[in-house]
Design an enzyme around this catalytic site. Structure first.
Site, mmCIF file in Angstrom:
data_model
loop_
_atom_site.group_PDB
_atom_site.id
_atom_site.type_symbol
_atom_site.label_atom_id
_atom_site.label_comp_id
_atom_site.label_asym_id
_atom_site.label_seq_id
_atom_site.Cartn_x
_atom_site.Cartn_y
_atom_site.Cartn_z
ATOM 1 N N HIS A 84 0.816 -1.221 0.000
ATOM 2 C CA HIS A 84 0.000 0.000 0.000
ATOM 3 C C HIS A 84 0.851 1.272 0.000
ATOM 4 C CE1 HIS A 84 0.407 -0.096 4.528
ATOM 5 N NE2 HIS A 84 0.441 1.202 4.350
ATOM 6 N N ASN A 86 5.314 4.778 9.274
ATOM 7 C CA ASN A 86 6.058 3.579 9.668
ATOM 8 C C ASN A 86 5.745 2.393 8.766
ATOM 9 O OD1 ASN A 86 6.077 4.754 12.877
ATOM 10 N ND2 ASN A 86 7.858 3.596 12.166
ATOM 11 N N SER A 87 4.704 2.494 7.946
ATOM 12 C CA SER A 87 4.303 1.368 7.099
ATOM 13 C C SER A 87 5.463 0.900 6.231
ATOM 14 C CB SER A 87 3.135 1.775 6.203
ATOM 15 O OG SER A 87 1.965 1.953 6.951
ATOM 16 N N ASP A 137 0.138 -7.592 1.496
ATOM 17 C CA ASP A 137 0.606 -6.210 1.615
ATOM 18 C C ASP A 137 2.130 -6.116 1.650
ATOM 19 O OD1 ASP A 137 0.207 -3.485 1.645
ATOM 20 O OD2 ASP A 137 0.061 -3.344 3.831
#
Length: 535
Positions: free
Chosen positions: A168, A273-274, A199
């Protein structure tokens, strides 16, 4: 005879006595000051504090994350992504240009700016926005391409420049830049492949350099609830941020996808932080940060990481072929509840219940049927429905596997060759018309439902009974809905309300407290347990 001290007149009078008192106080302060200086200079404890002094002790050995942070930070990068926006320009409420707030699309006034059409044509404000394309629909149509920016985190997994992040983060990416921990080095990167189901995305830095600092994945079999971990990433675009916490849970299913198996951590994780790594204290990656639970939008100490074992498998496939191909049985499955287990004669609520074996799939060819409970794959126990999905997805198409399943009170086995998981299809919604009564329709008092043959209701197929009404106080309340198609009751096909009653009576006579209804809803078939009481 007593005399008042104020009435007597000794030598020197009141002023003399006052001077004597002040002198005595000054002498006392001088002595105390001398003792205080002595205490400071010699380390002696004043007499008044000797009885309550707390002796200093050696500091306990507290964990420090500085060493591991120093080792791993050079391998962590900030990910900046340029994306192409689509659709009409979004505007903040009452604001000129610019995006609306997150989660609340901006409103749009006539001409793009609230009240702009009420200004005279020569008004400076109107000329300004027209000059820059705001409020001018024709100008927007002439320049339809617009770009946005998003940010995340990532980390090197090899010296030749492969970088892991979230799908994402790089979705719809036109350009990808990586900023190293020193905030000075910016690198161009390309997207090698992505896997939306987990993801995970794999990037590759442009160029031939082979000595990038990188980190390795941990063996998560050694990761326990309560272990210390640190998260490193780019929260709010700040870059190079280290937070610490513990593994607070494992195996979390948060409804993000069919293969949810997240580590839950309480290290502070925020937007940006993803895609960043979670490390153990050995500097190994135990997970990739991907989601947070937050009613307010900020960190509340509940964050989720994709486990290392899932990431390594996905990355290997993305690196080899750029896509992830997964094994496929071709059956619809659901969890085994206590009620379902009791209905099928199972001792424990374990395994994956086959709701339907789709025609022409490996499962159907191997003889699997609705009502079977898959208990093992290649001898490994299937804990629940999602566990079966993860196990089968870990195999490549064409792999031969052995399934152990439960049917009619017996444990059976079958071998099958896995197919290729097709692209996820959207289930179409069939909305039934008003019920059409027939001799086969009617009510079932035990369940509290009204039914009519499916063949009489447009779009419901030609098998089973359509539920046309549910009594709020009946046994089926909360389990069946109007429009559901009941295909079987207690393993028996039903074509009339009498069939339903007969199947329920048979289940009660056999001593069962609940019965399984095989139900089709929105083109998906599943089993629904309904209590009926003992006969």
């Amino acid at each position: 005879m007593s005399t008042s001290p104020y009435s007597s007149k000794p030598k020197g009078g009141f002023l003399a006595r006052r001077r004597a008192t002040l002198l005595a106080s000054a002498l006392a302060l001088g002595v105390a000051g001398t003792l205080g200086v002595q205490a400071l200079t010699t380390g002696a404890t004043p007499a008044y504090a000797q009885s309550s002094a707390i002796a200093p002790q050696a500091a306990p050995a507290l964990p420090s994350f500085a060493d591991v942070a120093d080792r791993v930070r050079p391998a962590v990068v900030s990910v900046r992504v340029k994306t192409e926006a689509t659709g009409p320009l979004a505007m903040g409420p009452g604001g000129p240009g610019g995006p609306g707030g997150p989660g609340a699309p901006g409103q749009r006034g006539p001409g793009g700016i609230p009240g702009l059409d009420q200004l005279p044509d020569d008004h400076p404000l109107k000329r300004f926005f027209k000059q820059f394309g705001q409020g001018d629909e024709q100008q927007q149509r002439r320049n339809p391409r617009r770009f946005g920016m998003s940010q995340g985190s990532g980390f090197f997994i090899s010296g030749d420049g492969y970088v892991v992040t979230n799908n994402h983060v790089v979705a719809n990416a036109k350009e990808v830049e990586l900023v190293r921990d020193d905030a000075k080095t910016t690198l161009k990167a390309k997207v090698v492949g992505t896997d939306p189901r987990t993801d995970v995305a794999l990037l590759k830095v442009e160029g031939d350099r082979k000595d990038w600092p990188y980190v390795s994945f941990a063996d998560n079999k050694q990761t326990r609830i309560g272990d210390w971990v640190i998260a490193v990433g780019n929260p709010f675009g700040l870059g190079g941020t280290v937070t610490a916490g513990i593994v607070s849970a494992r195996g979390r299913d948060i409804g993000a996808g069919p293969y949810d198996d997240f580590l839950q951590i309480d290290a502070a994780v925020n937007h940006g932080n993803s895609g960043g790594p979670t490390f153990n204290l050995r500097g190994e990656v135990v997970g990739v940060n991907t989601a947070i639970y937050s009613p307010s939008g900020g960190n509340v100490g509940v964050a989720f990481s994709i486990p290392a074992e899932i990431v390594t498998d996905v990355v290997a496939k993305l690196k080899d072929v750029g896509v992830v191909e997964r094994g496929y049985i071709g059956v619809q499955i659901q969890p085994v509840t206590d009620e379902i287990a009791e209905s099928l004669g199972l001792k424990t609520a374990q395994g994956a219940l086959v709701a339907e074996a789709q025609s022409g799939t490996p499962g159907e060819k191997a003889g699997l049927k609705s009502g079977d409970v898959i208990q093992k794959v290649n001898g490994e126990t299937v804990a629940e429905a999602r566990d079966l999905s993860r196990k089968i997805a870990s195999f490549n198409p064409g792999t031969k596997v052995e399934l152990t399943y439960w049917r009619d009170g017996k444990e059976l086995k079958t071998d099958l060759t896995l197919g290729k998981l097709p692209e996820q299809q959207q289930a179409s919604l069939n909305s039934g018309d008003d019920e059409s009564e027939s001799d086969a329709g009617g009510a079932n008092v035990k369940l509290g439902i009204q039914v009519t043959p499916a063949s009489r209701v447009a779009g419901s197929g030609d098998k089973g009974l359509v539920v046309t009404g549910v009594d709020d106080d009946g046994q089926a309340a909360g389990k069946l809905e109007q429009g559901d198609v009941i295909l079987e009751v207690g393993g028996r096909e039903v074509t009339s309300a009498k069939d339903v009653t007969a199947s329920l009576d048979a289940a009660q006579k056999s001593g069962k407290r609940s019965v399984l209804l095989r139900v089709k809803r929105n083109d998906a078939t599943r089993f629904v347990p309904v209590e009926i009481g003992r006969g």
